[in-house]
Design an enzyme around this catalytic site. Structure first.
Site, PDB file in Angstrom:
ATOM      1  N   CYS A 115      52.995 -42.467  62.957  1.00  0.00           N
ATOM      2  CA  CYS A 115      54.383 -42.877  62.730  1.00  0.00           C
ATOM      3  C   CYS A 115      54.989 -43.750  63.833  1.00  0.00           C
ATOM      4  O   CYS A 115      55.556 -44.798  63.525  1.00  0.00           O
ATOM      5  CB  CYS A 115      55.282 -41.670  62.512  1.00  0.00           C
ATOM      6  N   ARG A 136      43.948 -34.154  66.707  1.00  0.00           N
ATOM      7  CA  ARG A 136      44.872 -33.067  67.036  1.00  0.00           C
ATOM      8  C   ARG A 136      44.078 -31.899  67.573  1.00  0.00           C
ATOM      9  O   ARG A 136      42.962 -31.639  67.127  1.00  0.00           O
ATOM     10  CB  ARG A 136      45.638 -32.615  65.790  1.00  0.00           C
ATOM     11  N   GLN A 167      44.175 -39.908  58.204  1.00  0.00           N
ATOM     12  CA  GLN A 167      45.240 -39.664  57.234  1.00  0.00           C
ATOM     13  C   GLN A 167      45.354 -40.860  56.303  1.00  0.00           C
ATOM     14  O   GLN A 167      45.239 -42.000  56.760  1.00  0.00           O
ATOM     15  CB  GLN A 167      46.578 -39.516  57.953  1.00  0.00           C
ATOM     16  N   ASP A 187      47.905 -42.423  55.263  1.00  0.00           N
ATOM     17  CA  ASP A 187      49.300 -42.373  55.675  1.00  0.00           C
ATOM     18  C   ASP A 187      50.087 -43.546  55.101  1.00  0.00           C
ATOM     19  O   ASP A 187      49.520 -44.598  54.835  1.00  0.00           O
ATOM     20  CB  ASP A 187      49.317 -42.472  57.212  1.00  0.00           C
ATOM     21  N   HIS A 243      54.436 -45.121  55.475  1.00  0.00           N
ATOM     22  CA  HIS A 243      55.848 -44.927  55.776  1.00  0.00           C
ATOM     23  C   HIS A 243      56.674 -45.846  54.903  1.00  0.00           C
ATOM     24  O   HIS A 243      56.351 -47.017  54.766  1.00  0.00           O
ATOM     25  CB  HIS A 243      56.116 -45.168  57.263  1.00  0.00           C
ATOM     26  N   LYS A 247      61.202 -32.055  52.467  1.00  0.00           N
ATOM     27  CA  LYS A 247      59.948 -32.619  51.976  1.00  0.00           C
ATOM     28  C   LYS A 247      59.545 -32.006  50.652  1.00  0.00           C
ATOM     29  O   LYS A 247      60.044 -30.943  50.267  1.00  0.00           O
ATOM     30  CB  LYS A 247      58.831 -32.379  52.986  1.00  0.00           C
TER      31      LYS A 247
HETATM   32 ZN   LIG Z   1      54.541 -40.459  59.667  1.00  0.00          ZN
END
Ligand SMILES: [Zn+2]
Ligand SMILES: [Zn+2]
Length: 576
Positions: free
Chosen positions: A275, A304, A322, A324, A326, A406
């Site tokens: 992010c 992680r 991920q 991912d 945004h 979420k």
């Molecule tokens: Zn994010």
């Protein structure tokens, strides 16, 4: 919990006492820890003078059957803390539990035959109420006392228990199917991936066949993202402490990050999330309401720190990619974006055969950042989107992250198990911390909405779920090898090679098996490898320019080369 489930839980927990009693018969010096009922069964943790062997389970089961037949009542007794400390003086784990209870609290113990346990209950009336043919000890595992790696490692014995032998048999058949589909086992058998303690726990190596599937999934993923108005971005794997201080990760997420790397008098951190980098791309320019929305996607590899005890095959790892994205949009666009991203998520999950999907909406917790008005609007848009897709959903009131509400999407797999895959997550934190703005139609700078979303979660975890859901028999479009040519005699190798070349020209992943094994052995091998089509060729097939087809399900047919190509191509493009 329904009444039926409550009865089962009571029966299973009683079984845990019976098992502990059996273990004490075997090892009079055993130290006992805790023994709750769990889904489908029970467990008990022990500290034993030696490691249990699988054969031991039968001996313990024998003691248990005897205890059931002798029909001992479960008798409750109230006891003072001081008396409990005396009674359990040889049981250090019980002593620790007792000492954790408030001073002066009255405790209860249950006696059953010669076995006494500190317990709140409830139990069945007597061991005779348990079905001697309805239980089985399943496995032995290591478990840290109180889940802490700093505490002793105990031995946990798992059992399953049911009202009758038929229910037990059905459950055991189900367990066998789960075991057969275990992605770690199939990953080895099909040569898809490996993990190596010498490299580091939770770090996945994708072998050529697994990588082939991943590339197909990624290609599909990219194409669908472009079709749905997304752009791809690529961002670095490390960033300086400034980034993670600004994002707040070093405050609230540091425990899950790999430690820093020092260079040029700066601290660099391997990214646990993508992010902040996407925010940096946004903040590298000025944006008008006319430029928004942005949908930026990245197959971003993150690392992680997960405790080693929690790592599990592909499902829980330390390095993962991920899928991912945004979404950055104006308040006016937010509703439409949420609806679209939910529709897109469902489409992607359904493309991989997941038909049963349920949504979980998590709302504003007590401690939260961001204006309540924005929370309200975001939650309403999530709810509205879920309802317009006619999804079943549950609301976890107050269960959201501190930075936004979420939706999680959970799917049911072929064995009825539930997996959480997609997440659509609002963020009211990063836009503030990084001072993200856009110029609205009235010329005023305003905060955009930012939404994180991952459809599969991560490539690794999704692969693990896919392997188990398909039981390793990937649909034709994802099969690493789609067709294998098997000549019945060595002199037919040329013809087999010719068919392979023809199929490869038509984008079918074909191979020839020219090994020395007998035909039946070859068929069995490719069956185990779950190759969708085995194409067997003999003299007659060579003469007719044809192949004799045997599918992995065992169906047989005979087609010309062209017909076979067309049939397989159709299967591939249908993605079924
Ligand atoms: Zn994010
Ligand atoms: Zn109990």
């Amino acid at each position: 919990m329904g009444i039926g489930e409550e009865k089962l839980a009571r029966m299973r927990h009683s079984m845990a006492h019976v098992m502990a009693s059996g273990v004490l018969t075997m090892f009079p010096d055993a130290k006992i820890a805790i023994g709750p009922a769990i889904e489908n069964g029970f467990y008990y943790d022990f500290d034993l003078p030696r490691r249990l062997k699988p054969e031991d389970l039968q001996v313990i089961e024998g003691h248990m059957t005897q205890l059931i037949e002798e029909d001992y009542p479960f008798e409750r007794e109230s006891i003072s803390r001081a008396d409990a400390l005396r009674l359990f003086r040889n049981q250090p784990y019980k002593i620790e539990l007792i000492k954790d209870l408030p001073e002066g609290e009255e405790l209860s113990i249950y006696r059953m035959g010669s076995f006494t346990d500190l317990c709140r209950g409830p139990h069945v009336q007597s061991t005779g109420k348990l079905c001697p043919q309805g239980f089985k000890l399943i496995s032995i595992a290591g478990a840290y006392w109180r889940g802490s790696e700093r505490r002793p490692m105990l031995q946990r014995v798992y059992g399953t228990a049911w009202h009758d032998s038929k229910a037990l048999r059905m459950h055991l058949a189900y367990l066998e199917e789960i075991e057969k589909r275990d992605h770690r086992r199939l990953g080895r058998e099909l040569d898809l991936f490996s993990l190596h303690e010498q490299v580091g726990a939770g770090l996945v190596h994708w072998h050529p066949k697994g990588a082939r599937i991943r590339v197909l999934v990624e290609d599909f993923w990219r194409a669908e993202h472009y079709r749905n108005g997304y752009e791809m971005v690529f961002t670095p794997h490390v960033g300086k402490s400034w980034l993670w201080e600004t994002s707040g990760h070093l405050d609230f997420y540091a425990e899950s990050m790999y430690p820093s790397i020092q260079m040029d008098r700066s601290d660099y951190y391997i990214k646990p999330m993508n992010c902040p980098f996407h925010v940096m791309i946004y903040n590298s320019g000025k944006h008008s309401y006319r430029d928004l929305p942005y949908r930026w996607a990245e197959l971003g590899t993150v690392y992680r720190y997960e405790r080693s005890g929690t790592l599990h095959g592909l499902l829980r790892v330390r390095g993962f990619t991920q899928d991912d994205a945004h979404l950055i949009c104006t308040p006016n666009q937010m509703q439409g974006e949420i609806r679209e991203v939910l529709r897109f998520s469902l489409y992607m999950l359904r493309s991989f055969g997941f038909r049963e999907i349920a949504a979980y909406l998590s709302t504003m917790p007590e401690k939260a950042v961001g204006e309540p008005k924005r929370w309200e609007a975001a939650q309403n848009s999530l709810r509205e989107a879920v309802e317009s897709e006619k999804l079943e959903y549950e609301v976890d009131e107050g269960g959201g992250a501190f930075y936004g509400p979420k939706i999680d999407l959970k799917v049911r797999d072929a064995l009825g198990r539930i997996w959480q895959l997609s997440t659509i997550q609002f963020d009211f934190n990063l836009p503030d911390r990084f001072d993200m703005v856009f110029t609205d139609s009235d010329g005023v700078e305003k905060r955009p909405y930012m939404i994180h979303r991952a459809l599969f979660g991560s490539m690794e975890r999704f692969f693990g779920v896919m392997i188990e859901n398909y039981g390793g028999a990937f649909p034709v479009w994802l099969s690493p090898v789609q067709a294998v040519l098997i000549p019945v005699a060595l002199n037919l190798g040329d013809y087999a090679g010719e068919v392979v070349r023809e199929m490869r020209r038509k984008d079918i992943r074909a191979e020839a098996d020219l090994g020395n094994e007998r035909l039946n052995a070859k068929i069995r091998n490719h069956q185990i490898q779950k190759v969708p089509y085995m194409l067997i060729v003999g003299e007659r097939e060579r003469e007719n320019r044809s192949v004799s087809i045997r599918t992995r399900e065992g169906e047989k047919s005979s087609l010309s080369i062209d017909e076979a190509v067309e049939m397989i191509q159709k299967k591939i493009s249908a993605k079924e």
